[in-house]
Scaffold this motif. Structure first.
Motif, PDB file in Angstrom:
ATOM      1  N   ASN A   1      17.520  35.785   8.907  1.00 50.43           N
ATOM      2  CA  ASN A   1      18.593  35.649   7.929  1.00 50.43           C
ATOM      3  C   ASN A   1      19.927  35.321   8.611  1.00 50.43           C
ATOM      4  O   ASN A   1      20.719  34.522   8.086  1.00 50.43           O
ATOM      5  CB  ASN A   1      18.726  36.932   7.107  1.00 50.43           C
ATOM      6  N   GLU A   2      20.171  35.958   9.786  1.00 47.73           N
ATOM      7  CA  GLU A   2      21.416  35.653  10.503  1.00 47.73           C
ATOM      8  C   GLU A   2      21.442  34.203  10.967  1.00 47.73           C
ATOM      9  O   GLU A   2      22.478  33.523  10.882  1.00 47.73           O
ATOM     10  CB  GLU A   2      21.558  36.599  11.699  1.00 47.73           C
ATOM     11  N   GLN A   3      20.298  33.717  11.495  1.00 40.71           N
ATOM     12  CA  GLN A   3      20.233  32.315  11.919  1.00 40.71           C
ATOM     13  C   GLN A   3      20.468  31.381  10.725  1.00 40.71           C
ATOM     14  O   GLN A   3      21.219  30.402  10.822  1.00 40.71           O
ATOM     15  CB  GLN A   3      18.881  32.029  12.563  1.00 40.71           C
TER      16      GLN A   3
ATOM     17  N   LYS B   1      15.873  40.132   9.496  1.00 39.56           N
ATOM     18  CA  LYS B   1      17.328  40.156   9.625  1.00 39.56           C
ATOM     19  C   LYS B   1      17.803  39.058  10.571  1.00 39.56           C
ATOM     20  O   LYS B   1      18.792  38.350  10.292  1.00 39.56           O
ATOM     21  CB  LYS B   1      17.770  41.526  10.130  1.00 39.56           C
ATOM     22  N   ARG B   2      17.098  38.903  11.732  1.00 33.49           N
ATOM     23  CA  ARG B   2      17.474  37.840  12.665  1.00 33.49           C
ATOM     24  C   ARG B   2      17.329  36.463  12.021  1.00 33.49           C
ATOM     25  O   ARG B   2      18.198  35.596  12.176  1.00 33.49           O
ATOM     26  CB  ARG B   2      16.616  37.947  13.931  1.00 33.49           C
TER      27      ARG B   2
ATOM     28  N   TYR C   1      22.073  32.126   8.130  1.00 33.52           N
ATOM     29  CA  TYR C   1      23.475  32.274   7.728  1.00 33.52           C
ATOM     30  C   TYR C   1      24.383  31.409   8.604  1.00 33.52           C
ATOM     31  O   TYR C   1      25.303  30.747   8.106  1.00 33.52           O
ATOM     32  CB  TYR C   1      23.871  33.751   7.826  1.00 33.52           C
ATOM     33  N   ASP C   2      24.115  31.410   9.933  1.00 26.65           N
ATOM     34  CA  ASP C   2      24.910  30.563  10.840  1.00 26.65           C
ATOM     35  C   ASP C   2      24.748  29.089  10.484  1.00 26.65           C
ATOM     36  O   ASP C   2      25.736  28.321  10.463  1.00 26.65           O
ATOM     37  CB  ASP C   2      24.495  30.807  12.287  1.00 26.65           C
TER      38      ASP C   2
END
Length: 324
Positions: free
Chosen positions: A218-220, A215-216, A222-223
């Motif tokens: 994926n968030e990175q 998830k982390r 995404y940013d």
């Protein structure tokens, strides 16, 4: 399959007996010689039809029979289609014992002289139910030793079939050894289940950590994608501005080109007009010359006619003078 084989074998025996009788007494037989084959065929068909009319299926229970020691239990067994088994042989026996006879019904009576000793006085067939094809056996005062697999065998003169009935006896008496075995089995099962739960919990925690890390990531990602998206949007806006400027320049160029083209067209048109006027003048001059030539031609023709007439008058005068 075995029963069908015996039926066919009986029919073949009947056929051979009849053929032997026909050979031994050919003169005294009531069928003529040409009808022997027909009579023989009818006898075989009647024998097979009679045998097949007695075919039946012995049916037992689908599930095992469960009972408690000391109770009376019924071992189900019946004939389908419902046919009277009063004149048949009904035998109940154990498959897992050497001396296997549990109950025997034959020649309209119970014959239990060879019955297992432990079953004496505890088995019974309802003779009235036999007329309806029900050969169920009643077993009284059930014992733990009665647990096992039973066979219900029903035989007529030309057919037989059997069914299996499994009996399970539940012992409810207190047995310390058995209780300890059961408790130890339960404890082992609980330990195994606890180990499986712990392993599943550890596996779930690992999966949870992996999911959190993913998830982390994926968030990175995404940013980073959002930043790239904003940069792409800025580039797109700049490209749109450039496209608008290019379109305006193209419009201006087209307008300037249209003006120059119009001027050139006007100049060409004026040149063409001047040439056209010149050509018109030349045409008029040529027309005048043509008119002059036509007039000259006409004058020449007149002169020629006048000269020809004068010559004709001269000729006529000469002819007249010669005649005088």
């Amino acid at each position: 399959m075995i029963s069908n084989f015996f039926v066919l074998l009986g029919a073949v025996n009947v056929k051979f007996k009849v053929m032997e009788d026909l050979r031994n007494t050919p003169e005294k037989h009531p069928c003529p010689s040409k009808m022997k084959l027909i009579c023989l065929t009818l006898l075989i068909i009647s024998g097979i039809t009679y045998s097949r009319s007695e075919q039946y299926d012995v049916v037992g229970p689908v599930d095992p029979v469960l009972a408690v020691p000391g109770e009376d239990v019924i071992l189900p067994c019946s004939v389908k289609p419902n046919t009277s088994v009063v004149d048949m042989r009904v035998e109940w026996f154990r498959q897992d014992l050497k001396d296997s006879l549990v109950h025997l019904y034959e020649d309209h009576e119970d014959r239990n002289t060879d019955q297992i000793e432990s079953y004496r006085g505890r088995t019974k067939l309802n003779h009235q139910e036999l007329q309806r094809g029900n050969a169920s056996l009643k077993l009284s005062s059930l014992r733990i030793s009665d647990e096992g697999s039973y066979k219900c065998f029903i035989q007529s003169k030309s057919w037989y079939d059997e069914a299996t009935v499994d009996v399970y006896v539940e012992d409810k008496s207190f047995n310390p050894w058995r209780t300890s075995v059961i408790l130890s089995s339960i404890a082992v099962a609980l330990i195994v289940i606890a180990g499986m739960l712990i392993a599943a919990f550890v596996h779930k925690n690992r999966e949870h950590d992996e999911l959190q890390n993913e998830k982390r990531r994926n968030e990175q990602e995404y940013d980073a994608l959002q930043g790239e998206n904003s940069a792409i949007q800025e580039e797109c806006s700049q490209l749109k501005k450039g496209i608008i400027q290019i379109q305006e320049e193209c419009k201006e160029l087209l307008q300037n080109e249209n003006r120059s083209v119009k001027q050139e067209l006007w100049m060409e048109i004026s040149k063409i007009q001047e040439e056209h006027n010149k050509l018109q003048k030349e045409k008029r001059n040529i027309q005048k010359e043509c008119d002059q030539l036509k007039n000259e031609k006409w004058d020449l023709q007149k002169e020629h006619i006048r000269k020809r007439n004068a010559q004709k008058e001269i000729d006529e005068g000469n002819i007249f003078c010669s005649l005088q």
